[in-house]
Design an enzyme around this catalytic site. Structure first.
Site, PDB file in Angstrom:
ATOM      1  N   ARG A 191       8.677   0.741  -7.485  1.00  0.00           N
ATOM      2  CA  ARG A 191       9.026   2.161  -7.520  1.00  0.00           C
ATOM      3  C   ARG A 191      10.139   2.542  -6.557  1.00  0.00           C
ATOM      4  O   ARG A 191      10.749   3.593  -6.716  1.00  0.00           O
ATOM      5  CB  ARG A 191       7.772   3.008  -7.350  1.00  0.00           C
ATOM      6  CG  ARG A 191       6.887   2.907  -8.599  1.00  0.00           C
ATOM      7  CD  ARG A 191       5.599   3.628  -8.484  1.00  0.00           C
ATOM      8  NE  ARG A 191       4.745   2.981  -7.489  1.00  0.00           N
ATOM      9  CZ  ARG A 191       3.624   3.466  -7.041  1.00  0.00           C
ATOM     10  NH1 ARG A 191       3.190   4.625  -7.469  1.00  0.00           N
ATOM     11  NH2 ARG A 191       2.909   2.807  -6.153  1.00  0.00           N
ATOM     12  N   GLU A 210      -2.512  -3.384   0.765  1.00  0.00           N
ATOM     13  CA  GLU A 210      -3.815  -2.788   1.063  1.00  0.00           C
ATOM     14  C   GLU A 210      -4.899  -3.385   0.176  1.00  0.00           C
ATOM     15  O   GLU A 210      -6.079  -3.250   0.458  1.00  0.00           O
ATOM     16  CB  GLU A 210      -3.762  -1.267   0.928  1.00  0.00           C
ATOM     17  CG  GLU A 210      -3.460  -0.775  -0.472  1.00  0.00           C
ATOM     18  CD  GLU A 210      -3.429   0.731  -0.559  1.00  0.00           C
ATOM     19  OE1 GLU A 210      -4.370   1.374  -0.092  1.00  0.00           O
ATOM     20  OE2 GLU A 210      -2.451   1.256  -1.106  1.00  0.00           O
TER      21      GLU A 210
END
Length: 193
Positions: free
Chosen positions: A79, A116
């Protein structure tokens, strides 16, 4: 998610109405890509001309360093490729892509990092960053800081200098911004992880 959980101080130059409009286009998807993760989806922002225009104007207005303090914009897959080239074009700068491993032709340098929700590796073409080139690293969000720090490491391995980092969103409570140390940083929207 309560509106009080969202901080939009990075949008202060676009006005309250535009800031609220932009934030209204960001979706939160629980349990994606795996249970326990809150995925922040920016695709509706891109699909809305007004929201995308607000976003790009805000990114430009909230640069963490002066536009003359960097030569190129670096975008991180995937992105960061949506916002980085658009910002580079607005600023009259070139764009450098940092990609997932195995997507670029040789010669490349690679760097592993923690996500994460797992581990990954990214690469950069060695011929696009020259000794002393100053870059602004742009991505859609910062969570743990693993991706941003891996990109920083790649730029420095190639002889470049990281001038700063610019993010659309910061996920709070994870300390990703702290992991960047003393580098100048900016984020437009802060939301809890």
């Amino acid at each position: 998610m309560a509106a009080s959980d969202i901080t939009v101080s990075g949008l202060n130059k676009v006005g309250a109405e535009d800031a609220a409009y932009l934030v209204s286009k960001i979706r939160t998807i629980p349990g994606f890509p795996k249970e326990g993760i809150l995925f922040r989806d920016f695709m509706p922002v891109l699909a809305d001309a007004r929201a995308f225009g607000i976003l790009m104007g805000a990114l430009e207005a909230a640069l963490p360093v002066d536009v003359d303090d960097f030569d190129m914009v670096v975008g991180l897959e995937a992105r960061g490729f949506l916002f980085g080239p658009a910002l580079a074009a607005r600023l009259g700068k070139g764009f450098i892509a940092v990609r997932k491993a195995g997507k670029l032709p040789p010669e490349t340098m690679s760097q592993s990092y923690d996500l994460e929700y797992g581990q990954a590796s990214m690469e950069i073409e060695t011929n696009v960053v020259h000794e002393g080139v100053r870059v602004l690293i742009v991505d859609d969000l910062i969570a743990t800081g693993g991706t941003a720090n891996a990109a920083r490491s790649l730029i420095e391995k190639c002889g470049g200098v990281v001038a700063g980092f610019s993010f659309v969103m910061e996920l709070t409570g994870i300390d990703g911004m702290k992991s960047l140390g003393d580098y100048p940083t900016s984020s437009l929207v802060c939301m809890p992880a």
